[in-house]
Design a protein around this motif. Structure first.
Motif, PDB file in Angstrom:
ATOM      1  N   THR A 100       0.847  -1.195   0.000  1.00 58.76           N
ATOM      2  CA  THR A 100       0.000   0.000   0.000  1.00 58.76           C
ATOM      3  C   THR A 100       0.881   1.244   0.000  1.00 58.76           C
ATOM      4  N   LYS A 101       0.315   2.356  -0.492  1.00 54.24           N
ATOM      5  CA  LYS A 101       1.124   3.559  -0.692  1.00 54.24           C
ATOM      6  C   LYS A 101       0.261   4.793  -0.513  1.00 54.24           C
ATOM      7  N   GLY A 102       0.802   5.792   0.176  1.00 56.90           N
ATOM      8  CA  GLY A 102       0.069   7.051   0.301  1.00 56.90           C
ATOM      9  C   GLY A 102       0.635   7.935   1.401  1.00 56.90           C
ATOM     10  N   GLY A 103       0.267   9.191   1.340  1.00 59.71           N
ATOM     11  CA  GLY A 103       0.876  10.219   2.190  1.00 59.71           C
ATOM     12  C   GLY A 103       0.470  10.176   3.652  1.00 59.71           C
ATOM     13  N   VAL A 104       1.125  11.057   4.413  1.00 63.12           N
ATOM     14  CA  VAL A 104       0.790  11.268   5.822  1.00 63.12           C
ATOM     15  C   VAL A 104       0.455  12.746   5.983  1.00 63.12           C
ATOM     16  N   TRP A 122      -9.039   6.470  -1.897  1.00 68.61           N
ATOM     17  CA  TRP A 122      -8.687   7.294  -3.060  1.00 68.61           C
ATOM     18  C   TRP A 122      -7.296   6.927  -3.577  1.00 68.61           C
ATOM     19  N   MET A 123      -6.369   6.587  -2.639  1.00 65.08           N
ATOM     20  CA  MET A 123      -5.026   6.196  -3.092  1.00 65.08           C
ATOM     21  C   MET A 123      -5.083   4.914  -3.915  1.00 65.08           C
ATOM     22  N   SER A 124      -5.930   3.956  -3.501  1.00 63.39           N
ATOM     23  CA  SER A 124      -6.061   2.717  -4.301  1.00 63.39           C
ATOM     24  C   SER A 124      -6.550   3.052  -5.710  1.00 63.39           C
ATOM     25  N   LEU A 125      -7.538   3.962  -5.782  1.00 61.29           N
ATOM     26  CA  LEU A 125      -8.089   4.322  -7.089  1.00 61.29           C
ATOM     27  C   LEU A 125      -7.043   5.023  -7.949  1.00 61.29           C
ATOM     28  N   LYS A 126      -6.298   5.953  -7.328  1.00 62.09           N
ATOM     29  CA  LYS A 126      -5.240   6.652  -8.081  1.00 62.09           C
ATOM     30  C   LYS A 126      -4.231   5.662  -8.643  1.00 62.09           C
ATOM     31  N   CYS A 127      -3.791   4.730  -7.775  1.00 60.85           N
ATOM     32  CA  CYS A 127      -2.776   3.768  -8.226  1.00 60.85           C
ATOM     33  C   CYS A 127      -3.325   2.916  -9.372  1.00 60.85           C
ATOM     34  N   GLY A 145      -2.872   3.469   0.646  1.00 60.10           N
ATOM     35  CA  GLY A 145      -2.745   3.636   2.097  1.00 60.10           C
ATOM     36  C   GLY A 145      -2.760   5.124   2.410  1.00 60.10           C
ATOM     37  N   LYS A 146      -2.977   5.484   3.634  1.00 52.69           N
ATOM     38  CA  LYS A 146      -2.890   6.906   4.008  1.00 52.69           C
ATOM     39  C   LYS A 146      -2.739   7.009   5.516  1.00 52.69           C
ATOM     40  N   GLY A 147      -2.065   8.066   5.948  1.00 53.88           N
ATOM     41  CA  GLY A 147      -1.889   8.266   7.382  1.00 53.88           C
ATOM     42  C   GLY A 147      -2.200   9.692   7.767  1.00 53.88           C
ATOM     43  N   PRO A 170       4.846   5.293   3.069  1.00 53.19           N
ATOM     44  CA  PRO A 170       4.288   6.642   3.240  1.00 53.19           C
ATOM     45  C   PRO A 170       4.931   7.695   2.315  1.00 53.19           C
ATOM     46  N   ALA A 171       4.424   8.922   2.389  1.00 51.35           N
ATOM     47  CA  ALA A 171       4.875  10.029   1.523  1.00 51.35           C
ATOM     48  C   ALA A 171       4.314  11.326   2.116  1.00 51.35           C
ATOM     49  N   PRO A 172       4.630  12.488   1.514  1.00 50.25           N
ATOM     50  CA  PRO A 172       4.084  13.750   2.050  1.00 50.25           C
ATOM     51  C   PRO A 172       2.628  13.988   1.647  1.00 50.25           C
ATOM     52  N   GLY A 208      12.061  15.817  -9.387  1.00 52.20           N
ATOM     53  CA  GLY A 208      10.692  15.988  -9.868  1.00 52.20           C
ATOM     54  C   GLY A 208       9.595  15.602  -8.886  1.00 52.20           C
ATOM     55  N   ARG A 209       9.910  15.033  -7.707  1.00 52.24           N
ATOM     56  CA  ARG A 209       8.813  14.654  -6.786  1.00 52.24           C
ATOM     57  C   ARG A 209       8.149  15.889  -6.191  1.00 52.24           C
ATOM     58  N   GLU A 210       8.990  16.901  -5.867  1.00 52.02           N
ATOM     59  CA  GLU A 210       8.478  18.130  -5.249  1.00 52.02           C
ATOM     60  C   GLU A 210       7.382  18.785  -6.116  1.00 52.02           C
ATOM     61  N   ALA A 228      -6.726  18.876  -5.147  1.00 55.42           N
ATOM     62  CA  ALA A 228      -6.914  18.394  -3.768  1.00 55.42           C
ATOM     63  C   ALA A 228      -7.658  17.070  -3.788  1.00 55.42           C
ATOM     64  N   ASN A 229      -7.564  16.354  -2.693  1.00 59.68           N
ATOM     65  CA  ASN A 229      -8.368  15.153  -2.519  1.00 59.68           C
ATOM     66  C   ASN A 229      -9.741  15.551  -1.991  1.00 59.68           C
ATOM     67  N   GLY A 230     -10.781  15.135  -2.685  1.00 60.70           N
ATOM     68  CA  GLY A 230     -12.150  15.311  -2.192  1.00 60.70           C
ATOM     69  C   GLY A 230     -12.669  16.727  -2.076  1.00 60.70           C
ATOM     70  N   GLY A 241      -0.220  12.539 -10.201  1.00 55.85           N
ATOM     71  CA  GLY A 241       1.188  12.763 -10.563  1.00 55.85           C
ATOM     72  C   GLY A 241       2.120  12.578  -9.373  1.00 55.85           C
ATOM     73  N   GLY A 242       1.631  12.929  -8.182  1.00 55.13           N
ATOM     74  CA  GLY A 242       2.462  12.815  -6.972  1.00 55.13           C
ATOM     75  C   GLY A 242       2.835  11.376  -6.690  1.00 55.13           C
ATOM     76  N   VAL A 243       1.837  10.503  -6.660  1.00 56.83           N
ATOM     77  CA  VAL A 243       2.140   9.105  -6.341  1.00 56.83           C
ATOM     78  C   VAL A 243       2.902   8.442  -7.495  1.00 56.83           C
ATOM     79  N   THR A 244       2.700   8.950  -8.716  1.00 55.31           N
ATOM     80  CA  THR A 244       3.433   8.369  -9.847  1.00 55.31           C
ATOM     81  C   THR A 244       4.938   8.602  -9.681  1.00 55.31           C
ATOM     82  N   VAL A 245       5.308   9.842  -9.338  1.00 53.52           N
ATOM     83  CA  VAL A 245       6.754  10.099  -9.166  1.00 53.52           C
ATOM     84  C   VAL A 245       7.248   9.472  -7.850  1.00 53.52           C
ATOM     85  N   SER A 246       6.362   9.319  -6.863  1.00 44.54           N
ATOM     86  CA  SER A 246       6.746   8.571  -5.664  1.00 44.54           C
ATOM     87  C   SER A 246       7.115   7.135  -6.043  1.00 44.54           C
ATOM     88  N   TYR A 247       6.325   6.571  -6.951  1.00 47.73           N
ATOM     89  CA  TYR A 247       6.644   5.211  -7.433  1.00 47.73           C
ATOM     90  C   TYR A 247       8.014   5.208  -8.121  1.00 47.73           C
TER      91      TYR A 247
END
Ligand SMILES: NC(=O)C1=CN([C@@H]2O[C@H](COP(=O)(O)OP(=O)(O)OC[C@H]3O[C@@H](n4cnc5c(N)ncnc54)[C@H](O)[C@@H]3O)[C@@H](O)[C@H]2O)C=CC1
Ligand SMILES: O=C(O)CCC(=O)C(=O)O
Length: 423
Positions: free
Chosen positions: A78-82, A99-104, A114-116, A152-154, A194-196, A324-326, A352-358
């Motif tokens: 699982t993957k997603g920000g905090v 939402w992170m599952s859907l984005k991925c 995932g999310k925190g 996790p991620a920002p 490019g993640r920033e 933004a999310n939601g 785009g954020g989670v893509t470059v996180s990947y």
């Protein structure tokens, strides 16, 4: 009694978990999946609530509440920000993990969502208090996270410094350097070029593609951006550089408006690390006024539930792209769609954020690092393909863009659950 029902309905409308479940249900139904798939996917498979004691600078101890939700790991870790924010709730974190599952799924990454979140106000905390809180959170969730479990991620009010402390704490616990535990790190600690700027780049690509569909030129287009943090401020810059006129921006304290276009480079220079800039100006308008400004493209890039049934009839933009999310309620989604406004939903626009996180995680795993150009080219390809897949789904199945995005995003996860024999 009638008033109670009205309040209940209103609360439901703002309940991001309940509204996400409604759309997931519709998406699975449209795709022909049986009810048990919905029963599995409507909630995260795991949610951990933690209490984090932090020694404050004045010697007292404060106890913070944190969460980590893991929606579904059939596809992969699982993957997603905090998020660090005073309004964080368990239901919000659960919705954010879905939402992170859907984005991925939409950008086709080998992850589930995932999310925190931690209930706190980082704006009132010192640098050292924030470090102790970040390290305490990692100690509290360390059993369920890791480079092959949950990464996790920002997110809101967290940044690369916080990712660095978290990575250091995790590496100490595991007793080996673990850059792949977290993404959004500083470059010197295995962060990716490019993640920033990735979230804003992804949104920019979606705006460009949406504008093409509507025959709108970005040159001279009037753009309004709500939120001037990581997503909103870079987006304003990219729009400005593309020749658009950014006429409105905002932060949590208020909004700035200039029909002739704002000086984005100056605002970027003056914003603080929490995305605050409007406090420096006397002539401000409210966030609600900002959303209803006369413009071509509106980008909510702050928090949830900003475009509602109440203000949706007065939105003037012809394209709304959710960084933004939601930010838009379900009722508002219907109103905007009926009014012919092209709405590019969060799970697509902000992917785009989670893509470059990947990409960052892949680079950490292989120990070989890519140039900024390589990252950008790959992100461009992924986002254009994702936009077209969702747009085509909306056209061929005659559904709104949000439902189309959910249909594209949920499919891989549902298939993975089926192949694993879970449903
Ligand atoms: N940072 C990332 O990589 C990603 C962020 N997002 C989403 O984008 C949105 C913004 O996130 P970031 O830019 O990272 O956060 P940030 O912490 O860098 O900036 C947040 C911005 O929103 C403003 N804000 C906060 N509360 C507000 C309120 N009640 N009303 C109006 N403005 C308010 C802040 O003043 C600030 O300008 C969030 O929904 C986040 O989940 C989505 C994908 C990735
Ligand atoms: O970069 C990531 O892994 C996740 C970013 C995130 O939290 C989001 O897209 O909402």
């Amino acid at each position: 009694m009638a008033a109670d029902k009205h309040t209940e309905e209103k609360e439901q409308q703002y309940d991001v978990l309940a509204s996400t479940q409604i759309v997931i249900h519709r998406a699975l139904e449209k795709l022909g999946y049986p009810e048990e798939v919905y029963e599995l996917l409507k909630e995260p498979i795991r949610v951990l609530t933690v209490r984090i004691p932090v020694r404050m600078d004045d010697g007292s101890v404060k106890i913070f509440t944190g969460y980590r939700a893991q929606h579904n790991d059939a596809v992969g870790p699982t993957k997603g920000g905090v998020r660090f924010h005073p309004d964080v709730t368990e239901r919000e974190v659960k919705a954010l993990s879905i939402w992170m599952s859907l984005k991925c799924g939409i950008v086709d990454l080998p992850y589930g969502g995932g999310k925190g979140g931690i209930v706190c106000d980082p704006r009132t905390m010192s640098f050292r208090e924030l470090e102790r809180l970040s390290r305490g959170y990692v100690r509290a969730i360390s059993q369920i996270v890791g480079p092959t479990k949950d990464i996790p991620a920002p997110d809101v009010f967290t940044n690369s410094q916080i990712m660095a402390w978290m990575m250091d704490e995790y590496s100490r616990i595991r007793e080996f350097d673990s850059p792949g535990f977290i993404t959004g790190k500083p470059l010197v600690l295995g962060g990716s070029h490019g993640r920033e700027t990735a979230t804003a780049k992804g949104v920019t690509i979606c705006i460009r593609e949406a504008a093409k569909k509507r025959g709108l030129s970005l040159k001279g287009a009037r753009v309004v951006v709500q939120g001037f943090g990581n997503a909103g401020s870079y987006l304003a810059k990219f729009m400005h550089d593309a020749g658009a006129k950014v006429v409105g921006i905002s932060d949590v304290y208020g909004a700035l408006y200039d029909p002739n276009g704002l000086d984005i480079d100056y605002l970027l220079e003056r914003r603080d690390s929490f995305g605050t800039v409007t406090k420096l100006f006397k002539n401000t308008i409210s966030n609600q006024e900002l959303l209803e400004l006369d413009c071509d493209i509106l980008v909510p890039a702050a928090i949830e539930n900003q475009i509602t049934a109440e203000n949706a009839p007065r939105i003037k933009a012809s394209i709304v792209v959710e960084a933004a999310n939601g930010p838009t309620t379900l009722e508002a989604t219907e109103i905007l769609t009926q009014r012919g406004i092209l709405l590019v939903p969060d799970v697509l626009a902000s992917a785009g954020g989670v893509t470059v996180s990947y990409f960052e995680w892949v680079q950490n795993n292989q120990g070989y690092y890519w140039t900024e150009e390589e990252v950008e080219q790959r992100l461009e390809k992924v986002m254009v393909k994702a936009f077209n897949n969702v747009y085509e789904m909306a056209q061929t199945r005659r559904v709104d863009m949000r439902l189309a995005a959910y249909m594209v995003g949920v499919r891989k996860m549902a298939e993975a659950c089926r192949f694993r024999g879970w449903v």
